[in-house]
Write a protein that holds these residues in place. Sequence first.
Motif, mmCIF file in Angstrom:
data_model
loop_
_atom_site.group_PDB
_atom_site.id
_atom_site.type_symbol
_atom_site.label_atom_id
_atom_site.label_comp_id
_atom_site.label_asym_id
_atom_site.label_seq_id
_atom_site.Cartn_x
_atom_site.Cartn_y
_atom_site.Cartn_z
ATOM 1 N N HIS A 128 0.857 -1.183 0.000
ATOM 2 C CA HIS A 128 0.000 0.000 0.000
ATOM 3 C C HIS A 128 0.896 1.236 0.000
ATOM 4 C CE1 HIS A 128 1.146 -0.568 4.185
ATOM 5 N NE2 HIS A 128 0.864 0.714 4.406
ATOM 6 N N SER A 129 0.282 2.388 -0.116
ATOM 7 C CA SER A 129 1.017 3.647 0.000
ATOM 8 C C SER A 129 0.140 4.651 0.733
ATOM 9 C CB SER A 129 1.420 4.189 -1.373
ATOM 10 O OG SER A 129 0.285 4.550 -2.119
ATOM 11 N N HIS A 130 0.769 5.680 1.273
ATOM 12 C CA HIS A 130 0.055 6.750 1.969
ATOM 13 C C HIS A 130 0.947 7.983 1.978
ATOM 14 C CE1 HIS A 130 2.595 5.455 5.305
ATOM 15 N NE2 HIS A 130 2.063 4.251 5.209
ATOM 16 N N PRO A 131 0.371 9.147 2.207
ATOM 17 C CA PRO A 131 1.162 10.386 2.162
ATOM 18 C C PRO A 131 2.016 10.641 3.403
ATOM 19 C CG PRO A 131 -1.112 10.905 2.653
ATOM 20 C CD PRO A 131 -1.060 9.430 2.362
ATOM 21 N N HIS A 132 1.946 9.767 4.389
ATOM 22 C CA HIS A 132 2.688 9.939 5.638
ATOM 23 C C HIS A 132 4.103 9.389 5.511
ATOM 24 C CE1 HIS A 132 -1.571 9.140 6.218
ATOM 25 N NE2 HIS A 132 -1.524 10.062 7.170
ATOM 26 N N ILE A 133 5.039 9.961 6.245
ATOM 27 C CA ILE A 133 6.350 9.335 6.423
ATOM 28 C C ILE A 133 6.163 8.264 7.482
ATOM 29 C CG2 ILE A 133 8.724 9.648 7.226
ATOM 30 C CD1 ILE A 133 8.471 12.604 6.289
ATOM 31 N N GLN A 134 6.724 7.076 7.232
ATOM 32 C CA GLN A 134 6.623 5.975 8.181
ATOM 33 C C GLN A 134 8.016 5.484 8.532
ATOM 34 O OE1 GLN A 134 4.117 2.694 6.958
ATOM 35 N NE2 GLN A 134 5.214 1.242 8.272
ATOM 36 N N ALA A 135 8.299 5.365 9.821
ATOM 37 C CA ALA A 135 9.524 4.740 10.302
ATOM 38 C C ALA A 135 9.094 3.549 11.148
ATOM 39 C CB ALA A 135 10.354 5.711 11.127
ATOM 40 N N SER A 136 9.716 2.393 10.922
ATOM 41 C CA SER A 136 9.313 1.175 11.627
ATOM 42 C C SER A 136 10.516 0.483 12.240
ATOM 43 C CB SER A 136 8.616 0.214 10.665
ATOM 44 O OG SER A 136 7.436 0.792 10.146
ATOM 45 N N TYR A 137 10.304 -0.079 13.434
ATOM 46 C CA TYR A 137 11.323 -0.791 14.185
ATOM 47 C C TYR A 137 10.851 -2.223 14.403
ATOM 48 C CZ TYR A 137 14.053 -2.245 18.264
ATOM 49 O OH TYR A 137 14.855 -2.934 19.129
ATOM 50 N N VAL A 138 11.701 -3.201 14.111
ATOM 51 C CA VAL A 138 11.364 -4.603 14.325
ATOM 52 C C VAL A 138 11.623 -4.923 15.799
ATOM 53 C CG1 VAL A 138 11.792 -6.992 13.657
ATOM 54 C CG2 VAL A 138 11.984 -5.161 11.932
ATOM 55 N N GLY A 194 9.625 -1.635 -4.578
ATOM 56 C CA GLY A 194 10.171 -2.721 -5.388
ATOM 57 C C GLY A 194 11.451 -3.343 -4.847
ATOM 58 N N ARG A 195 12.033 -2.802 -3.802
ATOM 59 C CA ARG A 195 13.262 -3.351 -3.205
ATOM 60 C C ARG A 195 12.888 -4.139 -1.952
ATOM 61 N NH1 ARG A 195 18.120 0.225 -0.551
ATOM 62 N NH2 ARG A 195 19.214 -1.533 0.387
ATOM 63 N N THR A 196 13.378 -5.381 -1.853
ATOM 64 C CA THR A 196 13.022 -6.256 -0.735
ATOM 65 C C THR A 196 14.268 -6.636 0.056
ATOM 66 O OG1 THR A 196 11.159 -7.158 -1.983
ATOM 67 C CG2 THR A 196 11.937 -8.450 -0.105
ATOM 68 N N GLU A 197 14.149 -6.573 1.385
ATOM 69 C CA GLU A 197 15.210 -7.009 2.292
ATOM 70 C C GLU A 197 14.571 -7.706 3.479
ATOM 71 O OE1 GLU A 197 18.417 -4.507 3.328
ATOM 72 O OE2 GLU A 197 18.531 -3.586 1.347
ATOM 73 N N VAL A 198 15.334 -8.573 4.128
ATOM 74 C CA VAL A 198 14.882 -9.237 5.348
ATOM 75 C C VAL A 198 15.477 -8.486 6.535
ATOM 76 C CG1 VAL A 198 14.985 -11.347 6.725
ATOM 77 C CG2 VAL A 198 14.615 -11.481 4.247
ATOM 78 N N LEU A 199 14.604 -8.120 7.466
ATOM 79 C CA LEU A 199 15.033 -7.431 8.693
ATOM 80 C C LEU A 199 14.647 -8.270 9.898
ATOM 81 C CD1 LEU A 199 13.987 -3.760 7.908
ATOM 82 C CD2 LEU A 199 16.291 -4.703 7.918
ATOM 83 N N LYS A 200 15.565 -8.380 10.840
ATOM 84 C CA LYS A 200 15.332 -9.127 12.073
ATOM 85 C C LYS A 200 15.192 -8.158 13.244
ATOM 86 C CE LYS A 200 17.794 -13.083 10.323
ATOM 87 N NZ LYS A 200 18.783 -14.111 10.553
ATOM 88 N N GLN A 201 14.910 -8.715 14.417
ATOM 89 C CA GLN A 201 14.749 -7.916 15.632
ATOM 90 C C GLN A 201 15.885 -6.908 15.750
ATOM 91 O OE1 GLN A 201 14.364 -10.229 19.198
ATOM 92 N NE2 GLN A 201 14.278 -8.446 20.510
ATOM 93 N N GLY A 202 15.518 -5.658 16.004
ATOM 94 C CA GLY A 202 16.490 -4.571 16.119
ATOM 95 C C GLY A 202 16.684 -3.799 14.833
ATOM 96 N N GLY A 203 16.220 -4.344 13.715
ATOM 97 C CA GLY A 203 16.322 -3.641 12.432
ATOM 98 C C GLY A 203 15.233 -2.592 12.297
ATOM 99 N N SER A 204 15.395 -1.719 11.327
ATOM 100 C CA SER A 204 14.389 -0.674 11.104
ATOM 101 C C SER A 204 14.359 -0.286 9.641
ATOM 102 C CB SER A 204 14.675 0.547 11.981
ATOM 103 O OG SER A 204 15.940 1.091 11.670
ATOM 104 N N PHE A 205 13.287 0.390 9.258
ATOM 105 C CA PHE A 205 13.174 0.907 7.893
ATOM 106 C C PHE A 205 12.354 2.185 7.910
ATOM 107 C CE2 PHE A 205 9.756 -2.201 8.448
ATOM 108 C CZ PHE A 205 8.636 -1.599 7.894
ATOM 109 N N ILE A 206 12.532 2.966 6.850
ATOM 110 C CA ILE A 206 11.778 4.217 6.717
ATOM 111 C C ILE A 206 11.160 4.261 5.332
ATOM 112 C CG2 ILE A 206 13.743 5.619 5.953
ATOM 113 C CD1 ILE A 206 12.503 7.839 7.885
ATOM 114 N N VAL A 207 9.928 4.770 5.262
ATOM 115 C CA VAL A 207 9.195 4.838 4.005
ATOM 116 C C VAL A 207 8.846 6.303 3.731
ATOM 117 C CG1 VAL A 207 7.190 4.030 2.704
ATOM 118 C CG2 VAL A 207 8.184 2.570 4.501
#
Length: 112
Positions: free
Chosen positions: A49-59, A70-83
């Motif tokens: 999905h997409s939305h106009p908000h900035i999203q930061a996520s922590y595993v 379109g880019r895929t990565e595996v993140l484990k506990q302690g990892g994070s990503f930003i959209v």
Amino acid sequence: MSSSDLFVSAEGAEWVNPEPGVVRRIMTYLPEMMMVEVAFESGAVGAAHSHPHIQASYVAEGSFEVTIDGRTEVLKQGGSFIVPPNLVHGVKALEKGRLIDAFTPHRAEFLK
């Protein structure tokens, strides 16, 4: 805002079920920001999905296959990503896990 709104106990947050195997609860928010806990059963998918908000996520727990634009990565506990705003993104829980998501501004549709 009253001072009681500055603190939210876990017991005070209601869980909702947005997708199969996924539950989320709003931890806290102001108009400018929102923090959400999302729990996934193993194999559960947070659909692209997409939305106009900035999203930061922590595993916080588990591991996730995360796809952003379109880019895929595996993140484990302690990892994070930003959209950044409006990029298509989604996740798949490779095992039971939890994400802590922060959005700016808040997700008004989550309050309904």
